[in-house]
Design a protein around this motif. Structure first.
Motif, PDB file in Angstrom:
ATOM      1  N   LYS A  54     -10.715  -0.940   4.293  1.00 36.55           N
ATOM      2  CA  LYS A  54      -9.478  -1.299   3.585  1.00 36.55           C
ATOM      3  C   LYS A  54      -9.118  -0.244   2.544  1.00 36.55           C
ATOM      4  N   ALA A  55     -10.149   0.356   1.947  1.00 36.74           N
ATOM      5  CA  ALA A  55      -9.894   1.423   0.980  1.00 36.74           C
ATOM      6  C   ALA A  55      -9.214   2.603   1.674  1.00 36.74           C
ATOM      7  N   ILE A  56      -9.731   2.966   2.862  1.00 34.17           N
ATOM      8  CA  ILE A  56      -9.142   4.078   3.616  1.00 34.17           C
ATOM      9  C   ILE A  56      -7.719   3.741   4.043  1.00 34.17           C
ATOM     10  N   GLU A  57      -7.496   2.490   4.448  1.00 33.82           N
ATOM     11  CA  GLU A  57      -6.156   2.053   4.862  1.00 33.82           C
ATOM     12  C   GLU A  57      -5.171   2.230   3.703  1.00 33.82           C
ATOM     13  N   ALA A  58      -5.572   1.863   2.496  1.00 27.90           N
ATOM     14  CA  ALA A  58      -4.701   2.018   1.325  1.00 27.90           C
ATOM     15  C   ALA A  58      -4.484   3.487   0.999  1.00 27.90           C
ATOM     16  N   LEU A  59      -5.523   4.285   1.135  1.00 26.69           N
ATOM     17  CA  LEU A  59      -5.397   5.718   0.833  1.00 26.69           C
ATOM     18  C   LEU A  59      -4.493   6.424   1.843  1.00 26.69           C
ATOM     19  N   GLU A  60      -4.513   5.994   3.076  1.00 21.65           N
ATOM     20  CA  GLU A  60      -3.613   6.578   4.076  1.00 21.65           C
ATOM     21  C   GLU A  60      -2.154   6.325   3.704  1.00 21.65           C
ATOM     22  N   LYS A  61      -1.892   5.141   3.141  1.00 19.99           N
ATOM     23  CA  LYS A  61      -0.524   4.845   2.685  1.00 19.99           C
ATOM     24  C   LYS A  61      -0.153   5.744   1.506  1.00 19.99           C
ATOM     25  N   CYS A  62      -1.162   5.995   0.629  1.00 19.04           N
ATOM     26  CA  CYS A  62      -0.936   6.933  -0.485  1.00 19.04           C
ATOM     27  C   CYS A  62      -0.609   8.326   0.063  1.00 19.04           C
ATOM     28  N   LYS A  63      -1.331   8.725   1.082  1.00 21.68           N
ATOM     29  CA  LYS A  63      -1.122  10.061   1.651  1.00 21.68           C
ATOM     30  C   LYS A  63       0.258  10.173   2.274  1.00 21.68           C
ATOM     31  N   GLY A  64       0.710   9.081   2.881  1.00 21.20           N
ATOM     32  CA  GLY A  64       2.060   9.093   3.456  1.00 21.20           C
ATOM     33  C   GLY A  64       3.122   9.290   2.390  1.00 21.20           C
ATOM     34  N   ILE A  65       2.872   8.748   1.188  1.00 17.92           N
ATOM     35  CA  ILE A  65       3.841   8.874   0.089  1.00 17.92           C
ATOM     36  C   ILE A  65       3.737  10.252  -0.564  1.00 17.92           C
ATOM     37  N   GLU A  66       2.492  10.709  -0.801  1.00 14.65           N
ATOM     38  CA  GLU A  66       2.292  12.000  -1.473  1.00 14.65           C
ATOM     39  C   GLU A  66       1.278  12.824  -0.673  1.00 14.65           C
ATOM     40  N   PRO A  67       1.723  13.489   0.366  1.00 19.69           N
ATOM     41  CA  PRO A  67       0.819  14.213   1.264  1.00 19.69           C
ATOM     42  C   PRO A  67       0.136  15.422   0.636  1.00 19.69           C
ATOM     43  N   GLU A  68       0.576  15.858  -0.533  1.00 14.93           N
ATOM     44  CA  GLU A  68      -0.040  17.017  -1.174  1.00 14.93           C
ATOM     45  C   GLU A  68      -0.833  16.630  -2.411  1.00 14.93           C
ATOM     46  N   ASN A  69      -1.217  15.383  -2.534  1.00 15.06           N
ATOM     47  CA  ASN A  69      -1.980  14.925  -3.693  1.00 15.06           C
ATOM     48  C   ASN A  69      -3.477  15.044  -3.394  1.00 15.06           C
ATOM     49  N   ALA A  70      -4.148  15.968  -4.089  1.00 18.34           N
ATOM     50  CA  ALA A  70      -5.562  16.261  -3.808  1.00 18.34           C
ATOM     51  C   ALA A  70      -6.466  15.060  -4.034  1.00 18.34           C
ATOM     52  N   VAL A  71      -6.121  14.204  -5.018  1.00 19.62           N
ATOM     53  CA  VAL A  71      -6.989  13.080  -5.322  1.00 19.62           C
ATOM     54  C   VAL A  71      -7.099  12.112  -4.152  1.00 19.62           C
ATOM     55  N   VAL A  72      -6.060  12.010  -3.366  1.00 22.89           N
ATOM     56  CA  VAL A  72      -6.082  11.115  -2.209  1.00 22.89           C
ATOM     57  C   VAL A  72      -7.114  11.601  -1.192  1.00 22.89           C
ATOM     58  N   TYR A  73      -7.098  12.896  -0.925  1.00 21.74           N
ATOM     59  CA  TYR A  73      -8.044  13.457   0.044  1.00 21.74           C
ATOM     60  C   TYR A  73      -9.490  13.358  -0.465  1.00 21.74           C
ATOM     61  N   PHE A  74      -9.628  13.558  -1.769  1.00 20.37           N
ATOM     62  CA  PHE A  74     -10.964  13.444  -2.347  1.00 20.37           C
ATOM     63  C   PHE A  74     -11.527  12.028  -2.164  1.00 20.37           C
ATOM     64  N   GLU A  75     -10.688  11.024  -2.453  1.00 20.13           N
ATOM     65  CA  GLU A  75     -11.129   9.642  -2.294  1.00 20.13           C
ATOM     66  C   GLU A  75     -11.360   9.276  -0.834  1.00 20.13           C
ATOM     67  N   LEU A  76     -10.549   9.823   0.063  1.00 21.40           N
ATOM     68  CA  LEU A  76     -10.799   9.606   1.486  1.00 21.40           C
ATOM     69  C   LEU A  76     -12.167  10.171   1.873  1.00 21.40           C
ATOM     70  N   GLY A  77     -12.464  11.381   1.377  1.00 19.69           N
ATOM     71  CA  GLY A  77     -13.764  11.997   1.661  1.00 19.69           C
ATOM     72  C   GLY A  77     -14.913  11.120   1.199  1.00 19.69           C
ATOM     73  N   ARG A  78     -14.779  10.544   0.002  1.00 18.59           N
ATOM     74  CA  ARG A  78     -15.850   9.711  -0.543  1.00 18.59           C
ATOM     75  C   ARG A  78     -16.045   8.439   0.294  1.00 18.59           C
ATOM     76  N   ASN A  79     -14.953   7.854   0.735  1.00 16.94           N
ATOM     77  CA  ASN A  79     -15.055   6.631   1.533  1.00 16.94           C
ATOM     78  C   ASN A  79     -15.653   6.912   2.908  1.00 16.94           C
ATOM     79  N   TYR A  80     -15.204   8.000   3.526  1.00 13.31           N
ATOM     80  CA  TYR A  80     -15.769   8.351   4.839  1.00 13.31           C
ATOM     81  C   TYR A  80     -17.258   8.700   4.713  1.00 13.31           C
ATOM     82  N   LEU A  81     -17.628   9.358   3.633  1.00 12.22           N
ATOM     83  CA  LEU A  81     -19.041   9.702   3.421  1.00 12.22           C
ATOM     84  C   LEU A  81     -19.873   8.429   3.278  1.00 12.22           C
TER      85      LEU A  81
END
Length: 449
Positions: A54-81
């Motif tokens: 669910k965290a990744i699902e929410a972050l994907e929506k964040c990425k859709g809104i701001e595709p160049e926001n580094a914090v989103v990718y960082f949090e995705l990395g942490r969740n996938y890890l």
């Protein structure tokens, strides 16, 4: 290998952008809520309760809104890890480093992935980058070089860290493993020579180099370094270790003794080295009897040694060389501290027999039967001694008492029987003499079958 890195996402670490539109009135600002913050905080909440999907699902929506926001990718990395989806985690951390190369935590995330997957080759350039942020990562880099068998790089880095921070047990173990391979020893010797020039008062560098030269049979070079050490640090005990061997090789017993005594009284030098030096001097003293007194003095330094009974071992050495008098001398030294050492007591009996000291054999054997009344060997040796002294009656008394304690030892029983035959022969009792000799023959025939 890997240092544990604790990191957390503090809200203050990243600025979450808000879209604003200025109106004609500068004091009238309308905030357009595009949902980014709601989704982002939802992602943090879900991650906090380990609901990573669910965290990744929410972050994907964040990425859709701001595709160049580094914090989103960082949090995705942490969740996938956290889910052990290592490829996805790595890609997202890498995306952050492409957007913001100075984001150390993203590089750490990539390293986490490589470490978890044991992809040490892939980890090396990442940790080399992390070293730019923090020098501590050189410890990790050393381990990575060891794991990927890049021993030349590992050795260079180990020496750098040792010089900068001092030695560590881990690095020293790595170094010892590397230097087992002769092809790396030349570089290490050169390094140590350089260290000696830079730090002439650092004793450890001389010691390491002396050891390396000695291991590669370069005795002259080892001596040269020992002499440099003695000159640079005149009170160095370690210099005497190599000088001792040099003096022995040159048959210079007087100087060898001086060096040995310094080493044996030193608290800095390992007991194994002391034992080796004593063994070498033992062989020298055997062929140079004038130094026997120095050998006795050297043994006294080991009186409190609980691991190796030095007088005992030297006695056994002379026993193996059939030097019965010296064997007895050192056995007696040992028995002063360990009077009930059964192995040595029996060797003493045999050495007295071989040395034809029958009066002592009879006396000591007789005394030992009182101390160890069920030990048949002492009765046998005492009987043998009294037979040789022609005290046949005493011999018979001891032999007949002792033979009852012989259990499942055919050789000893034969010896008892022969000595009893000899004793009765000396007493003129032909009947008993023949009886025992016949019995001995029967036992010997039985043993051969």
């Amino acid at each position: 290998m890997k240092q544990i890195v604790l990191y957390s996402l503090l809200l203050g670490m990243f600025i979450l952008p808000q879209n604003t539109r200025a109106q004609n009135d500068a004091n009238d600002v309308v905030v357009l809520d595009d949902g980014f913050q709601d989704y982002f905080y939802e992602a943090l909440k879900q991650k906090g309760i380990e609901n990573y999907d669910k965290a990744i699902e929410a972050l994907e929506k964040c990425k859709g809104i701001e595709p160049e926001n580094a914090v989103v990718y960082f949090e995705l990395g942490r969740n996938y890890l956290a889910q052990k989806k290592y490829n996805e985690a790595y890609d997202n951390f890498q995306k952050v480093t492409q957007m913001d190369p100075k984001n150390r935590w993203a590089w750490v995330g990539m390293y986490d992935v490589c470490y978890a997957t044991k992809d040490y080759n892939k980890a090396i350039p990442i940790v080399e980058k992390l070293v730019e942020f923090k020098d501590d990562y050189k410890e990790d880099l050393t381990s990575l070089y060891m794991n990927t068998q890049q021993f030349d790089k590992a050795l260079e880095l180990i020496n750098e860290l040792n010089e900068k921070y001092g030695k560590s047990d881990k690095r020293e173990l790595y170094k010892a493993d590397i230097l087992k391979d002769a092809k790396y020893q030349s570089a290490e010797k050169n390094h140590l020579l350089d260290q000696i020039k830079k730090y002439p008062q650092e004793e450890a560098n001389y010691i390491a180099l002396i050891y390396m030269f000695s291991q590669s049979n370069q005795e002259e070079k080892a001596l040269e370094i020992a002499q440099k050490l003695e000159k640079a640090i005149p009170n160095s005990d370690w210099a005497q270790v190599s000088l001792f061997k040099f003096y022995l090789n040159n048959n210079d017993g007087d100087n060898a003794v001086k060096a040995m005594n310094i080493v044996l009284t030193s608290k800095k030098i390992d007991s194994k080295i002391k034992h080796r030096i004593l063994n070498e001097f033992l062989i020298f003293a055997k062929n140079n009897s004038k130094y026997e007194g120095d050998l006795d003095k050297a043994i006294s330094y080991f009186d409190q040694d609980k691991e190796v009974k030095v007088a005992k071992e030297i006695g056994k050495y002379f026993y193996s060389k059939s030097d019965w008098s010296k064997a007895l001398k050192y056995f007696d030294m040992h028995l002063k501290t360990v009077s009930d050492d059964m192995e040595i007591l029996l060797l003493v009996m045999q050495a007295l027999t071989e040395n034809q000291q029958f009066d002592l054999l009879a006396k000591r054997g007789d005394e030992l039967t009182q101390l160890f009344p069920t030990q048949p060997q002492f009765y046998y040796y005492a009987g043998l001694g009294y037979n040789q002294l022609k005290n046949y009656k005493k011999a018979v008394s001891l032999l007949e008492s002792g033979i009852d304690f012989v259990v499942e030892d055919p050789a000893l029983e034969i010896n008892f029987t022969i000595q009893l035959g000899e004793a009765y022969n000396g007493m003129g009792d032909v009947k008993k003499r023949d009886s025992y000799f016949t019995r001995a023959e029967e036992l010997m025939k039985k043993q051969k079958k």
